[in-house]
Design an enzyme around this catalytic site. Structure first.
Site, PDB file in Angstrom:
ATOM      1  N   HIS A 134       0.987  -1.120   0.213  1.00  0.00           N
ATOM      2  CA  HIS A 134       0.006  -0.206   0.209  1.00  0.00           C
ATOM      3  C   HIS A 134       0.879   1.201   0.014  1.00  0.00           C
ATOM      4  O   HIS A 134       0.919   2.154  -0.662  1.00  0.00           O
ATOM      5  CB  HIS A 134      -0.823   0.034   1.292  1.00  0.00           C
ATOM      6  CG  HIS A 134      -1.752   1.027   1.529  1.00  0.00           C
ATOM      7  ND1 HIS A 134      -3.134   1.132   1.131  1.00  0.00           N
ATOM      8  CD2 HIS A 134      -1.546   2.454   1.519  1.00  0.00           C
ATOM      9  CE1 HIS A 134      -3.533   2.387   1.304  1.00  0.00           C
ATOM     10  NE2 HIS A 134      -2.644   3.340   1.650  1.00  0.00           N
ATOM     11  N   GLU A 135       1.814   1.150   1.006  1.00  0.00           N
ATOM     12  CA  GLU A 135       2.812   2.501   0.932  1.00  0.00           C
ATOM     13  C   GLU A 135       3.566   2.639  -0.307  1.00  0.00           C
ATOM     14  O   GLU A 135       3.694   3.792  -0.644  1.00  0.00           O
ATOM     15  CB  GLU A 135       3.610   2.252   2.172  1.00  0.00           C
ATOM     16  CG  GLU A 135       2.863   2.329   3.656  1.00  0.00           C
ATOM     17  CD  GLU A 135       1.668   3.362   3.872  1.00  0.00           C
ATOM     18  OE1 GLU A 135       1.839   4.541   3.249  1.00  0.00           O
ATOM     19  OE2 GLU A 135       0.835   3.336   4.457  1.00  0.00           O
TER      20      GLU A 135
HETATM   21 NI    NI Z   1      -2.342   5.349   1.905  1.00  0.00          NI
END
Ligand code: NI
Length: 168
Positions: A134-135
């Protein structure tokens, strides 16, 4: 979401151990703590660099998962390990109030540098792997709604009535 700075391919960090980098990380930690997130990427505070931070003590969605250590990951490289996917709920500090059901690689290796320029690598799975993906997506201009396949599982937190889901 909608800010063009979230859609850029971020630039690699070239110098480590600088005051500038320390100040960026301090701003990122403050923002993540203030918003109660599990992770944050530099583009989320408008900084065009390949820097992410993450860490999480415990997560109700993954009661058996070990906590994710507080990590600074710079110029990351992600390599899926096997081809197994896993779907799970995600939220994002840049997409407040919403949650989506997002497929991710279940297992992966990641490598990169800490703030001093020391290279490290880890093999992870489950929630840790999800948070890293996600990051790192933020560094390539990708927000989690772009990965949602089933839009019946994308909506407002209050409407979805989910168990504890962390913000990433
Ligand atoms: Ni995010």
């Amino acid at each position: 979401m909608g800010d063009p700075r979230l859609l850029r391919i971020a630039q690699p960090v070239k110098e480590f151990g600088t005051t500038q980098l320390a100040e960026l990380l301090s701003d990122m930690r403050d923002t993540m703590a203030h918003l109660d997130g599990a992770g944050l990427a530099a583009p989320q505070i408008g900084v065009d660099l390949r820097v992410v931070i993450f860490g999480c003590q415990s997560n109700p969605r993954y009661p058996d998962a070990p906590p994710i250590p507080e990590t600074v990951l710079i110029n990351p490289e992600l390599t899926p390990f096997g081809d197994e996917e896993e779907e799970g709920w995600e939220g994002c500090l840049s997409v407040p109030g919403l949650r989506g059901w997002v497929p991710r690689w279940k297992r992966l290796y990641y490598a990169g540098f800490d703030e001093t320029g020391r290279r490290f690598e880890r093999r992870v799975e489950g929630f840790h792997a999800r948070v890293v993906q996600h990051e790192c997506d933020h560094l390539d201009g990708v927000l989690y709604p772009m990965r949602v396949r089933d839009f019946t599982r994308f909506g407002f937190v209050e409407a979805l009535n989910l168990p504890g889901v962390v913000e990433e």
